[in-house]
Design a protein around this motif. Structure first.
Motif, mmCIF file in Angstrom:
data_model
loop_
_atom_site.group_PDB
_atom_site.id
_atom_site.type_symbol
_atom_site.label_atom_id
_atom_site.label_comp_id
_atom_site.label_asym_id
_atom_site.label_seq_id
_atom_site.Cartn_x
_atom_site.Cartn_y
_atom_site.Cartn_z
ATOM 1 N N LYS A 122 36.221 42.146 41.243
ATOM 2 C CA LYS A 122 35.662 43.115 40.298
ATOM 3 C C LYS A 122 35.709 44.529 40.868
ATOM 4 O O LYS A 122 36.041 45.481 40.157
ATOM 5 N N GLY A 123 35.373 44.664 42.147
ATOM 6 C CA GLY A 123 35.434 45.981 42.758
ATOM 7 C C GLY A 123 36.846 46.540 42.790
ATOM 8 O O GLY A 123 37.062 47.742 42.617
ATOM 9 N N ALA A 124 37.837 45.674 42.978
ATOM 10 C CA ALA A 124 39.226 46.113 43.079
ATOM 11 C C ALA A 124 39.818 46.516 41.733
ATOM 12 O O ALA A 124 40.535 47.511 41.640
ATOM 13 N N VAL A 125 39.550 45.726 40.679
ATOM 14 C CA VAL A 125 40.200 45.998 39.391
ATOM 15 C C VAL A 125 39.218 46.241 38.245
ATOM 16 O O VAL A 125 39.640 46.554 37.130
ATOM 17 N N GLY A 126 37.906 46.072 38.480
ATOM 18 C CA GLY A 126 36.921 46.412 37.462
ATOM 19 C C GLY A 126 36.498 45.281 36.554
ATOM 20 O O GLY A 126 35.608 45.458 35.722
ATOM 21 N N PHE A 127 37.096 44.104 36.675
ATOM 22 C CA PHE A 127 36.730 43.006 35.785
ATOM 23 C C PHE A 127 36.994 41.673 36.481
ATOM 24 O O PHE A 127 37.338 41.633 37.654
ATOM 25 N N ALA A 128 36.811 40.594 35.742
ATOM 26 C CA ALA A 128 37.148 39.215 36.151
ATOM 27 C C ALA A 128 36.038 38.506 36.911
ATOM 28 O O ALA A 128 36.186 37.323 37.220
ATOM 29 N N MET A 129 34.916 39.154 37.205
ATOM 30 C CA MET A 129 33.867 38.456 37.938
ATOM 31 C C MET A 129 33.301 37.271 37.144
ATOM 32 O O MET A 129 33.252 36.146 37.665
ATOM 33 N N PRO A 130 32.888 37.451 35.876
ATOM 34 C CA PRO A 130 32.402 36.283 35.131
ATOM 35 C C PRO A 130 33.477 35.216 34.946
ATOM 36 O O PRO A 130 33.183 34.019 34.988
ATOM 37 N N LEU A 131 34.720 35.658 34.738
ATOM 38 C CA LEU A 131 35.809 34.697 34.561
ATOM 39 C C LEU A 131 35.975 33.820 35.791
ATOM 40 O O LEU A 131 36.109 32.600 35.695
ATOM 41 N N ILE A 132 35.982 34.435 36.963
ATOM 42 C CA ILE A 132 36.143 33.691 38.207
ATOM 43 C C ILE A 132 34.944 32.775 38.429
ATOM 44 O O ILE A 132 35.085 31.603 38.798
ATOM 45 N N MET A 133 33.746 33.313 38.191
ATOM 46 C CA MET A 133 32.535 32.531 38.425
ATOM 47 C C MET A 133 32.462 31.318 37.497
ATOM 48 O O MET A 133 32.233 30.189 37.943
ATOM 49 N N VAL A 134 32.695 31.529 36.202
ATOM 50 C CA VAL A 134 32.626 30.414 35.257
ATOM 51 C C VAL A 134 33.710 29.389 35.555
ATOM 52 O O VAL A 134 33.478 28.175 35.518
ATOM 53 N N SER A 135 34.927 29.874 35.869
ATOM 54 C CA SER A 135 36.032 28.957 36.157
ATOM 55 C C SER A 135 35.711 28.069 37.359
ATOM 56 O O SER A 135 35.922 26.854 37.323
ATOM 57 N N ALA A 136 35.204 28.686 38.427
ATOM 58 C CA ALA A 136 34.899 27.919 39.639
ATOM 59 C C ALA A 136 33.628 27.088 39.471
ATOM 60 O O ALA A 136 33.574 25.925 39.888
ATOM 61 N N PHE A 137 32.612 27.678 38.870
ATOM 62 C CA PHE A 137 31.339 26.970 38.705
ATOM 63 C C PHE A 137 31.490 25.694 37.883
ATOM 64 O O PHE A 137 30.746 24.733 38.075
ATOM 65 N N SER A 138 32.458 25.707 36.950
ATOM 66 C CA SER A 138 32.611 24.539 36.074
ATOM 67 C C SER A 138 32.967 23.281 36.851
ATOM 68 O O SER A 138 32.792 22.167 36.353
#
Length: 265
Positions: A37-53
């Motif tokens: 998220k810090g590098a490109v500004g987005f994708a934190m929820p996407l990464i978290m939900v994908s991995a958390f699942s």
């Protein structure tokens, strides 16, 4: 999967009945997601939900990302000052209204809508759009259609955000289409994601997904999210506009493919 059990000690409020391995895995995932998220500004929820699942129930996965998303986006939205953030609110007000209203509408359906359905409906078009952009296919939205596109994509983002905690891809599609420059892209994402996160918290306080236990777990993820984002800022500040755009497009392709992968598996 996760097993809930009683245990003593001062971390009970944060672990929310999770096994230690699941809890520490969630912290590691959040640290990495914050860096991206810090590098490109987005994708934190996407990464978290994908991995958390892979190791958390869907309700805990969505609840866990609420507070890290809210706090990191507050910092991202205001990194260039409150005046710039407020300017983004006014400029993208249609997208914001559509997102917030439809997060509130769709959130109660978190446990009703089949997960495979929304993953496919979101993942396939996002992958196709980003891949076309990477290949140089012009998909910019004509200026006369910008207001219509903002409303439409804001509504789509809100519909998916309420049930999955993910409302970033439609915004990225819009910002890439209008060729927003790097600083504006990052700031607008922070503003939209921040206001969306407030709406998501409010919605899931009503549905019961966000309760004392799950919010304790979510609060424990704030620090690794912030630490990762600070490291990611160092990468973002070194990227020129062209490389930033290609990184964003590439990550969006991977994001879409991962959503499709989750659906078919």
């Amino acid at each position: 999967m996760v097993a809930a059990r009683k245990r003593g000690g001062g971390m009970d409020w944060a672990m929310a009945g999770l096994e230690p391995a699941a809890f520490w895995a969630a912290l590691a995932v959040t640290l990495f997601a914050g860096f991206v998220k810090g590098a490109v500004g987005f994708a934190m929820p996407l990464i978290m939900v994908s991995a958390f699942s892979a190791f958390l129930p869907p309700e805990m996965a969505v609840a866990g990302l609420i507070l890290p998303t809210l706090v990191t986006n507050l910092f991202q939205a205001t990194r260039q000052g409150l005046a710039a953030a407020w300017g983004s609110v006014k400029t993208y007000r249609r997208f914001l209204i559509g997102t917030v209203v439809f997060i509130l509408i769709s959130a109660p359906f978190l446990t009703v809508i089949p997960r495979v359905a929304y993953l496919l409906v979101l993942g396939v078009p996002v992958t196709a759009f980003a891949a076309a952009q990477l290949m140089g296919v012009p998909l910019a939205l004509p200026l006369r259609h910008r207001a219509r596109a903002e409303w439409g994509l804001g509504i789509v983002g809100g519909l998916f955000g309420g049930v999955s905690g993910i409302w970033g891809p439609p915004l990225l599609v819009y910002l890439l289409s209008i060729k927003a420059e790097k600083a504006e892209m990052v700031r607008v994402q922070g503003v939209v994601f921040l206001i969306g996160a407030v709406a998501l918290l409010a919605a899931h306080l009503r549905t019961g997904v966000a309760d004392g236990a799950s919010l304790g777990f979510s609060a424990a993820l704030v620090m690794p999210a912030m630490a990762g984002m600070m490291l990611g800022y160092r990468v973002q500040d070194r990227l020129d506009q062209a490389r930033f755009r290609r990184w964003t497009q590439g990550l969006l392709v991977l994001t879409g493919l991962n959503l499709v992968r989750q659906a078919v598996m």
